[in-house]
Design a protein around this motif. Structure first.
Motif, PDB file in Angstrom:
ATOM      1  N   ASN A 254      46.960  42.458  49.990  1.00  0.00           N
ATOM      2  CA  ASN A 254      47.504  41.322  50.311  1.00  0.00           C
ATOM      3  C   ASN A 254      47.470  40.298  49.209  1.00  0.00           C
ATOM      4  O   ASN A 254      48.532  39.855  48.997  1.00  0.00           O
ATOM      5  N   ILE A 255      46.383  40.412  48.268  1.00  0.00           N
ATOM      6  CA  ILE A 255      46.523  39.578  47.069  1.00  0.00           C
ATOM      7  C   ILE A 255      47.435  40.124  46.228  1.00  0.00           C
ATOM      8  O   ILE A 255      48.399  39.484  45.370  1.00  0.00           O
ATOM      9  N   ILE A 256      47.530  41.417  46.023  1.00  0.00           N
ATOM     10  CA  ILE A 256      48.655  42.132  45.131  1.00  0.00           C
ATOM     11  C   ILE A 256      49.989  41.932  45.416  1.00  0.00           C
ATOM     12  O   ILE A 256      50.845  41.587  44.763  1.00  0.00           O
ATOM     13  N   GLU A 257      50.035  41.926  46.890  1.00  0.00           N
ATOM     14  CA  GLU A 257      51.411  41.769  47.540  1.00  0.00           C
ATOM     15  C   GLU A 257      52.010  40.439  47.239  1.00  0.00           C
ATOM     16  O   GLU A 257      53.074  40.155  46.894  1.00  0.00           O
ATOM     17  N   THR A 258      50.927  39.469  47.151  1.00  0.00           N
ATOM     18  CA  THR A 258      51.440  38.174  46.868  1.00  0.00           C
ATOM     19  C   THR A 258      51.400  37.418  45.366  1.00  0.00           C
ATOM     20  O   THR A 258      51.330  36.495  45.131  1.00  0.00           O
TER      21      THR A 258
ATOM     22  N   ASN B 278      37.362  38.356  43.017  1.00  0.00           N
ATOM     23  CA  ASN B 278      38.049  39.699  42.671  1.00  0.00           C
ATOM     24  C   ASN B 278      39.583  39.364  42.791  1.00  0.00           C
ATOM     25  O   ASN B 278      40.569  39.873  42.103  1.00  0.00           O
ATOM     26  N   ALA B 279      39.995  38.374  43.697  1.00  0.00           N
ATOM     27  CA  ALA B 279      41.384  38.071  43.791  1.00  0.00           C
ATOM     28  C   ALA B 279      41.884  37.282  42.317  1.00  0.00           C
ATOM     29  O   ALA B 279      42.719  37.372  41.811  1.00  0.00           O
ATOM     30  N   LYS B 280      40.864  36.665  41.691  1.00  0.00           N
ATOM     31  CA  LYS B 280      41.328  36.002  40.519  1.00  0.00           C
ATOM     32  C   LYS B 280      41.326  37.061  39.506  1.00  0.00           C
ATOM     33  O   LYS B 280      41.980  36.954  38.607  1.00  0.00           O
ATOM     34  N   ILE B 281      40.310  37.953  39.572  1.00  0.00           N
ATOM     35  CA  ILE B 281      40.539  38.940  38.501  1.00  0.00           C
ATOM     36  C   ILE B 281      41.879  39.668  38.624  1.00  0.00           C
ATOM     37  O   ILE B 281      42.511  39.811  37.486  1.00  0.00           O
ATOM     38  N   LEU B 282      42.281  40.136  39.594  1.00  0.00           N
ATOM     39  CA  LEU B 282      43.681  40.567  39.618  1.00  0.00           C
ATOM     40  C   LEU B 282      44.910  39.921  39.309  1.00  0.00           C
ATOM     41  O   LEU B 282      45.609  40.341  38.860  1.00  0.00           O
TER      42      LEU B 282
END
Length: 447
Positions: A118-122, A187-191
């Motif tokens: 979902n992080i990648i989707e947004t 991890n969200a910050k890394i991506l």
């Protein structure tokens, strides 16, 4: 443009005058101040009308205890499977339980993957976008629902509790969730930083898999690694010993569970104007296991939910159901009754929200799941229901609760029904493509 007005002295005098206009107000105030609202407003008649005798009920054995975790959905669903397995194998229900810890592990791992997907989707949205804010606010949690349980079971199977017993974090998952959430935000910050640096989605996906390897490691520290194979051993009611060696969790599920998740559908009652009956719904970002089949619900009137639940109980199957358990409830004695408390009389006021209004104005939502194991029918109509809870044996009648039929109307939102009890036209309605709702819509509330 609206100009906000503050409270002034005139309004305070009007309010005080209204309070003193009824001589009963001070009497009730004294009682509430001394004893609290709950004791003061309790209607004894609600307790007198409830007793643990039912015209139709299923002997499902003892209750389980989810402790300080939000795994009620998992406990209730496994309880329905446990009953089927124990009956099929002539086992003693009190001696047999399925591992909640086993599915807890896979649920955390799958939710970690979904969060990062979902992080990648947004990933192209700003951090203050409401979808991103919602994801980051609560990266991982215990709560779930039947459809998520079904996907976990179909992918990973189930195991007896002795194969993977409860861990310390299963008694209180607060620290467990805090650690996982902290890692997932990092991890969200890394991506997102990778995206900002111009990395491709393919490169970001590969990095996501590396991050998931670390998440698996952390989850295993809290729960241990799930077994890949095990020996299934038990004694039946005739004291005969049985062993099925070197079986996988998925083989165990397919071989021994009489409850097959693909046979059941989720039927909800959300009587709000934006969700017409007869339609199916799904919610963006909702789920755990990433696959091509969205979680969905068929929205129907409450009478249909009632009739289908009765059919399933009379057919010998308990019914998983979702509700707002805190409303009009007395936990210690295990009673749920829409008329449990005289709040309006004691407080000299009116409460004007109906079920649809409470949902629309966020005054109620689905907060807990249990199983219906009995119903008392008078001339074919129910007046009370028996409930198997997952809060241990202290509350209620050794952990079993009673619900009035009026409470069913007001605070039950979902039932999980075997399709063999469902008319063909309703099954057909369930098969339609679901309407996609915005993230965090109340219909997707987890428990």
């Amino acid at each position: 443009m609206h100009k906000k007005k503050s409270i002034n002295e005139d309004l305070i005098k009007r309010a005080s005058k209204y309070y003193h206009s009824d001589k009963h107000n001070e009497v009730y105030s004294d009682a509430i101040i001394e004893n609290g609202l709950i004791k003061t407003a309790l209607r004894r008649k609600s307790i007198q009308n409830m007793h643990f005798d039912f015209s139709d009920e299923i002997d499902v054995g003892r209750v389980t205890a989810q402790m300080k975790t939000g795994r009620c959905w998992m406990f209730a669903s496994l309880n329905s499977m446990r009953y089927g397995i124990s009956q099929n194998l002539n086992m003693k229900e009190k001696d047999f339980e399925l591992s909640q810890s086993y599915l807890f592990f896979w649920d955390k791992f799958e939710k970690s993957n979904l969060f990062l997907e979902n992080i990648i989707e947004t990933i192209d949205k700003e951090l203050d976008d409401y979808e991103v804010v919602g994801l980051l606010k609560n990266p991982i949690f215990d709560a779930g629902q039947w459809d998520m349980f079904a996907k976990l079971v179909e992918k990973y199977g189930i195991v007896p509790k002795y194969v993977m017993p409860e861990a310390y974090c299963c008694t209180d998952s607060k620290v467990f969730n805090a650690i996982l959430s902290e890692k997932l935000r990092g991890n969200a910050k890394i991506l997102r930083d990778m995206y900002g640096d111009g990395k491709s989605i393919e490169e970001i996906q590969l990095k996501k898999e590396e991050l998931l390897v670390d998440m698996y490691n952390i989850i295993a520290h809290f729960l241990g690694e799930p077994p890949r194979v095990f020996d299934f051993e038990y004694r039946d009611k005739d004291n005969e010993f049985h062993r099925d060696g070197n079986i996988t969790p998925l083989e165990f599920y397919h071989k021994y569970s009489t409850v097959k998740t693909e046979d059941y559908i989720s039927i909800v009652n959300y009587p709000t104007k934006d969700k017409p009956f007869g339609k199916t719904y799904t919610v963006k970002f909702l789920g755990s296991v990433v696959d091509e089949n969205p979680i969905k619900y068929l929205n129907l009137d409450i009478q249909t939910l009632r009739e289908l639940a009765i059919k399933q109980i009379k057919g010998g199957e308990q019914v998983c159901f979702g509700c707002d358990v805190a409303k009009m409830a007395k936990r210690d004695i295990g009673i749920l009754d829409a008329d449990m408390y005289n709040y309006d009389i004691v407080l000299n006021t009116e409460f004007n929200l109906n079920k649809a209004d409470r949902l629309a104005y966020r005054g109620s939502t689905l907060t807990h799941v249990m199983t219906l194991t009995g119903v008392n029918l008078v001339d074919g109509k129910p007046n009370r229901w028996k409930i198997q809870n997952s809060w241990g044996e202290v509350d209620g009648n050794k952990g079993f609760f009673i619900m009035s039929d009026d409470w069913f109307d007001e605070y039950v939102y979902k039932v999980i029904i075997n399709k063999k009890y469902v008319p063909e036209d309703i099954v057909k309605d369930y098969e339609q493509k679901p309407i996609l709702l915005k993230p965090y819509d109340p219909v997707g509330s987890m428990y």
